[in-house]
Design an enzyme around this catalytic site. Structure first.
Site, mmCIF file in Angstrom:
data_model
loop_
_atom_site.group_PDB
_atom_site.id
_atom_site.type_symbol
_atom_site.label_atom_id
_atom_site.label_comp_id
_atom_site.label_asym_id
_atom_site.label_seq_id
_atom_site.Cartn_x
_atom_site.Cartn_y
_atom_site.Cartn_z
ATOM 1 N N CYS A 1 0.352 -1.597 -0.134
ATOM 2 C CA CYS A 1 -0.024 -0.257 0.090
ATOM 3 C C CYS A 1 0.868 0.976 0.156
ATOM 4 C CB CYS A 1 -1.093 -0.055 0.981
ATOM 5 S SG CYS A 1 -2.390 1.012 1.040
ATOM 6 N N HIS B 1 -4.128 -4.521 -0.528
ATOM 7 C CA HIS B 1 -3.487 -5.559 1.244
ATOM 8 C C HIS B 1 -3.672 -6.628 0.816
ATOM 9 C CE1 HIS B 1 -2.816 -1.599 3.307
ATOM 10 N NE2 HIS B 1 -4.030 -0.964 2.569
ATOM 11 N N GLU C 1 -2.458 -8.600 3.130
ATOM 12 C CA GLU C 1 -3.418 -9.566 4.533
ATOM 13 C C GLU C 1 -5.017 -9.218 4.630
ATOM 14 O OE1 GLU C 1 -2.568 -5.064 5.310
ATOM 15 O OE2 GLU C 1 -1.610 -6.368 4.190
#
Length: 217
Positions: A90, A191, A193
């Site tokens: 990001c 992202h 995650e």
């Protein structure tokens, strides 16, 4: 038979944003992930990760205040030459470049050529949604990802960089750089995650690269 060793991955800790989410994602896919600014631990790590959430200028200033600017820039250069793997996420991807129109007076790491620019005026800012990746190539950590690959974005700025760096784009008012790579340096605007099984597959691919030998000549 002993369990395979978990590669040590240093998640650069510059005290801003939700850095632990990246650490936890890496741990989930088999890394010994440490959130750290310790020079010795970073030197010993098999891979480096630079996450980032929030404003570009604040992130860069915090990275410099933590004494990690040269570590990050050197890590990108090493990875680009086939050395220790590096992953930016990001704003951590945007910081690898020369700067951002979000904070014009604050330089980036300038480890890669390019600049973050505001997303097209006709779309909602930020892009806060799931979107699909349009692949240009599939470097090491991405080979296990599905096609189409749905991933999660939260950003108002996208990187404008040379075409030979672009791994994948997404469509948001036109093509937006979603991932870049050079050598063993990879960076994502989305992202991983927060991107469910697809994101974990990318992190697992990165951890596998960390466990593999460097390719420096």
């Amino acid at each position: 038979m002993s369990a395979p060793e978990r590669p040590l991955v240093a998640v650069l800790d510059y005290g801003i944003g939700n850095l632990r989410s990246a650490q936890k994602g890496l741990e989930k896919v088999g890394a010994d992930a440490r959130l750290t600014a310790d020079a010795g631990l970073i030197a010993d790590a098999a891979g480096l990760v630079l996450p980032g959430v929030g404003a570009f200028g604040r992130c860069m200033e915090a990275l410099r205040a933590a004494g990690l600017e040269d570590v990050a820039a050197g890590g990108v250069a090493d990875a680009a030459d086939g050395g220790r793997p590096f992953l930016g996420v990001c704003v951590g991807m945007q910081m690898l470049f020369e700067g951002s129109d979000e904070t014009p007076g604050v330089p980036g790491l300038a480890a890669l050529p390019g600049r973050a620019r505001l997303l097209p005026a006709e779309v909602k800012h930020p892009q806060m949604q799931w979107n699909t990746l349009d692949w240009r190539r599939r470097p090491g950590p991405t080979t296990a990802l599905p096609d189409p690959a749905w991933v999660y974005f939260v950003h108002s700025y996208g990187v404008d960089c040379p075409n030979d760096l672009v791994t994948a784009t997404c469509d948001y008012g036109g093509p937006v750089t979603a991932m870049v790579d050079r050598g063993r340096c990879w960076a994502t605007q989305f992202h991983p995650e927060k991107s469910s099984a697809t994101g974990l597959a990318l992190l697992a691919g990165f951890v596998a690269e960390c466990a593999a030998p460097a390719t420096v000549a």
